[in-house]
Design an enzyme around this catalytic site. Structure first.
Site, PDB file in Angstrom:
ATOM      1  N   GLU A  36       0.881  -1.172   0.000  1.00 38.44           N
ATOM      2  CA  GLU A  36       0.000   0.000   0.000  1.00 38.44           C
ATOM      3  C   GLU A  36       0.917   1.220   0.000  1.00 38.44           C
ATOM      4  OE1 GLU A  36      -2.670   0.420   3.352  1.00 38.44           O
ATOM      5  OE2 GLU A  36      -3.410   2.330   2.562  1.00 38.44           O
TER       6      GLU A  36
ATOM      7  N   ARG B 202       4.994 -12.501   9.786  1.00 40.03           N
ATOM      8  CA  ARG B 202       5.546 -11.160   9.697  1.00 40.03           C
ATOM      9  C   ARG B 202       6.928 -11.188  10.358  1.00 40.03           C
ATOM     10  NH1 ARG B 202       3.423  -5.880   9.247  1.00 40.03           N
ATOM     11  NH2 ARG B 202       1.623  -6.577   8.139  1.00 40.03           N
TER      12      ARG B 202
ATOM     13  N   LYS C 234       4.518   0.884   8.781  1.00 39.71           N
ATOM     14  CA  LYS C 234       4.573   2.175   8.096  1.00 39.71           C
ATOM     15  C   LYS C 234       3.879   3.252   8.918  1.00 39.71           C
ATOM     16  CE  LYS C 234       3.685   0.077   3.845  1.00 39.71           C
ATOM     17  NZ  LYS C 234       2.284  -0.107   3.583  1.00 39.71           N
TER      18      LYS C 234
HETATM   19  P1  ATP Z   1       2.653  -1.799   7.513  1.00 38.86           P
HETATM   20  O1  ATP Z   1       1.922  -2.055   8.796  1.00 38.86           O
HETATM   21  O2  ATP Z   1       4.082  -1.548   7.710  1.00 38.86           O
HETATM   22  O3  ATP Z   1       1.981  -0.780   6.651  1.00 38.86           O
HETATM   23  P2  ATP Z   1       1.464  -3.684   5.817  1.00 38.86           P
HETATM   24  O4  ATP Z   1       1.393  -5.154   5.912  1.00 38.86           O
HETATM   25  O5  ATP Z   1       0.206  -2.922   6.004  1.00 38.86           O
HETATM   26  O6  ATP Z   1       2.590  -3.193   6.780  1.00 38.86           O
HETATM   27  P3  ATP Z   1       1.689  -3.512   3.002  1.00 38.86           P
HETATM   28  O7  ATP Z   1       2.142  -2.353   2.207  1.00 38.86           O
HETATM   29  O8  ATP Z   1       0.268  -3.873   2.953  1.00 38.86           O
HETATM   30  O9  ATP Z   1       2.127  -3.231   4.491  1.00 38.86           O
HETATM   31  O10 ATP Z   1       2.619  -4.773   2.739  1.00 38.86           O
HETATM   32  C1  ATP Z   1       2.958  -5.287   1.481  1.00 38.86           C
HETATM   33  C2  ATP Z   1       3.314  -6.730   1.664  1.00 38.86           C
HETATM   34  O11 ATP Z   1       4.417  -6.855   2.549  1.00 38.86           O
HETATM   35  C3  ATP Z   1       2.167  -7.508   2.260  1.00 38.86           C
HETATM   36  O12 ATP Z   1       2.049  -8.737   1.582  1.00 38.86           O
HETATM   37  C4  ATP Z   1       2.568  -7.684   3.684  1.00 38.86           C
HETATM   38  O13 ATP Z   1       1.998  -8.842   4.224  1.00 38.86           O
HETATM   39  C5  ATP Z   1       4.106  -7.736   3.601  1.00 38.86           C
HETATM   40  N1  ATP Z   1       4.710  -7.291   4.846  1.00 38.86           N
HETATM   41  C6  ATP Z   1       4.503  -6.131   5.490  1.00 38.86           C
HETATM   42  N2  ATP Z   1       5.200  -6.064   6.634  1.00 38.86           N
HETATM   43  C7  ATP Z   1       5.878  -7.224   6.734  1.00 38.86           C
HETATM   44  C8  ATP Z   1       6.777  -7.778   7.701  1.00 38.86           C
HETATM   45  N3  ATP Z   1       7.098  -7.115   8.803  1.00 38.86           N
HETATM   46  N4  ATP Z   1       7.290  -9.000   7.460  1.00 38.86           N
HETATM   47  C9  ATP Z   1       6.967  -9.671   6.348  1.00 38.86           C
HETATM   48  N5  ATP Z   1       6.147  -9.218   5.407  1.00 38.86           N
HETATM   49  C10 ATP Z   1       5.584  -8.005   5.587  1.00 38.86           C
HETATM   50 MG    MG Z   2      -1.333  -2.194   5.238  1.00 37.28          MG
END
Ligand code: ATP
Ligand code: MG
Length: 561
Positions: free
Chosen positions: A35, A262, A272
């Site tokens: 995102e 994660r 983020k």
């Molecule tokens: P954040 O909370 O940092 O925004 P998110 O999961 O909402 O994390 P996305 O931009 O939706 O962030 O993530 C893109 C991809 O990366 C998704 O498939 C997510 O599951 C993966 N991802 C995000 N954070 C992690 C992490 N800490 N370890 C492994 N994979 C991750």
């Molecule tokens: Mg997200």
């Protein structure tokens, strides 16, 4: 281990099994779906390496898909930063996609669902809807709007789309099962109203699809075979499948969602949203501050793509969430920089040393090997003269036998140069040592082949000729948080654990060969650590970031505590 002898991780096993039971190799397709609401962090690196790694392994395309369904938080700046970071990590996507490209298709499908009586418009307040949701152990109750006529639903949904309603007044819900044991199946929201401009579709839309409705359908549109996400989506899988069932055509590839753990890194936060708070509150100087666990912060800190990929490879893919110690990340960058950097000399806390028997005004150029790890790295020349800097901590008037550095009456070797002996020192009125007077042994020059040049003394010091020294601003970084998992405390906010000493700026000196070093160049400052040139560098202000120390000093400090 070679790629083939390495055992498969559980995600690769899933793909292997699918190749036996249904999918053809040509049907494999993956995606990385960020995102664009912030910069990528080290957690994302795991997901990137996993998805793009599968692409390389099976020679299958991997899309970069921006999951851009929330205009309130998403920006072009983040899209650009994400693309840059994925490329820098060394991966190539097949096509660049945006969930927002599918807004029309998603809307058309939603209208179909309404027509089939599988979706309805609810105009209750969010509190009312929450109260009807039930609990994990109690079923929910139906909304009074659940049985609206199809005609009325179509009309209301159209009005939602046309901007006739205010935000928060109406939503479109899937009509699934208010008694399902999976709360997510209790008539989840598919659309909400947001009168906000989107970074790509501008004001074309004022209704925006929710994540669950968007994600699986986007996978389906792109014909992604495997949709890997993190564990918090495990419960969403049932809904992912329900939404797919509504549009699935059997001649097409049916995407499959599977989950992995994660990755969390110690002494930092990988979210983020939380990283955005650090930026907004000015705790750090932007998303690429070298203390940030973002890909851009690590890059600026001096990390290499290889070191990050190796780290991700070392920690592997797991089925359960756990905390990875940041020292493992540091170990990986140290290992890679050890192989790739030139050894140079920099003095961070200078103490003047005068070599009293060395001729005044004379300069001698000593040969210094660039790297013992790489025979092709060559050598350079380092100037030596009567007055040099050494580190303050490398001299003591008197010290016990274990102190192998310079003390009065004792000898040390100057790296690439001569053996010197401390004869006397000068102090200021407060008793601080301001200068050390030494003598040198003219026959002891390193590499000169004389008997004296081979003479062993216990200590070797780095140093800089004062006349030739180049001033440098040196930024020393420490952990950003004092706590191992700052965001896991129930009674405290993660911001309560900010380390007030995460950045120390000092003025040091480096050898003249570094005068024209460019941003991003990395070096080993002998006996100190790995450093890289910061982009803040200007023609008259050279700025270095300490990437990591030579050894794991943090572990030692922790042991003593
Ligand atoms: P954040 O909370 O940092 O925004 P998110 O999961 O909402 O994390 P996305 O931009 O939706 O962030 O993530 C893109 C991809 O990366 C998704 O498939 C997510 O599951 C993966 N991802 C995000 N954070 C992690 C992490 N800490 N370890 C492994 N994979 C991750
Ligand atoms: Mg997200």
């Amino acid at each position: 281990m070679s790629e083939t002898s390495k055992s498969l991780n559980f995600i690769e096993q899933i793909v292997e099994e699918d190749l036996v039971n249904g999918y053809t190799k040509d049907e494999l397709r993956f995606r990385f779906p960020p995102e664009p609401n912030g910069y990528l962090h080290i957690g994302h690196a795991s997901s990137i390496c996993l998805n793009f790694g599968l692409g390389l392994r099976y020679n299958a395309p991997v899309n970069l898909r921006f999951d851009d369904t929330n205009p309130a938080k998403e920006e072009q700046e983040f899209v650009d930063a994400i693309k840059k970071d994925v490329e820098w990590l060394g991966f190539k996507w097949d096509t660049e996609r945006y969930a927002s490209d599918y807004f029309q298709q998603l809307y058309d499908w939603a209208v179909e669902l309404v027509k089939q009586g599988k979706a309805y418009v609810d105009n209750q307040s969010s509190e009312e809807m929450a109260a009807q949701k039930g609990t994990p152990t109690e079923p929910g109750t139906d909304s009074p709007n659940r049985n609206r006529s199809i005609e009325e639903n179509l009309e209301l949904f159209e009005k939602m789309k046309n901007g006739e309603f205010k935000e928060g007044t109406h939503v479109l819900r899937a009509k699934i099962d208010m008694t399902s044991s999976n709360m997510l199946m209790r008539d989840p929201i598919m659309y909400r109203i947001l009168h906000k401009a989107h970074h790509r579709t501008n004001t074309d839309w004022c209704i925006y699809p929710m994540y669950d409705w968007t994600h699986g359908e986007s996978d389906y549109i792109e014909q992604v075979s495997h949709s890997f996400c993190t564990l918090e989506f495990a419960m969403h899988r049932e809904l992912y499948n329900w939404f797919l069932d509504q549009v699935y055509d059997e001649t097409k590839v049916r995407p499959k969602q599977r989950e992995f753990a994660r990755r969390n890194l110690s002494h930092t936060v990988v979210s983020k949203r939380k990283l955005a708070q650090l930026v907004e509150k000015g705790v750090v100087n932007g998303w690429d501050d070298p203390r940030m666990p973002t890909i851009s912060g690590l890059r600026r800190r001096g990390y290499t793509p290889e070191s990050i990929r190796n780290f991700v490879d070392t920690i592997g893919i797991a089925k359960r969430d756990n905390l990875i110690d940041v020292s493992l990340l540091e170990f990986n960058v140290r290992e890679h920089l050890n192989k790739t950097t030139h050894r140079v000399m920099g003095v961070l806390n200078p103490l003047k040393v005068v070599i009293t028997n060395y001729p005044e005004g004379e300069t001698e150029w000593l040969v210094a090997e660039n790297s013992p790890e790489d025979e092709n790295a060559g050598s350079r020349e380092v100037p030596f003269s009567r007055e040099i800097y050494i580190e303050q901590e490398d001299f003591r008037e008197a010290a016990n036998k274990k102190f192998f550095r310079l003390k009065l009456g004792n000898e040390v070797r100057l790296k690439n140069g001569y053996i010197i002996k401390a004869e006397s020192c000068t102090k200021d009125t407060e008793g601080n040592i301001t200068e050390v007077q030494c003598t040198y042994d003219p026959k002891s020059k390193s590499g000169s082949g004389t008997e004296e040049s081979l003479r062993k003394v216990k200590g070797t010091l780095h140093w800089i000729s004062i006349e030739h020294a180049v001033k440098a601003e040196v930024r020393l970084y420490d952990r950003l948080f004092t706590d191992e998992s700052p965001d896991t405390h129930k009674d405290k906010d993660f911001l309560d654990f900010i380390n007030p000493d995460s950045l120390t700026v000092i003025n040091g000196y480096v050898e003249p060969a570094l005068k024209n070093a460019q941003p991003g160049d990395t070096f080993q400052f002998q006996r100190i650590g790995y450093f890289c040139v910061d982009p803040d560098t200007t023609a008259d202000n050279l700025v270095f970031n300490r990437t990591v120390g030579l050894r794991d000093s943090w572990a030692k400090v922790q042991e003593k505590k």
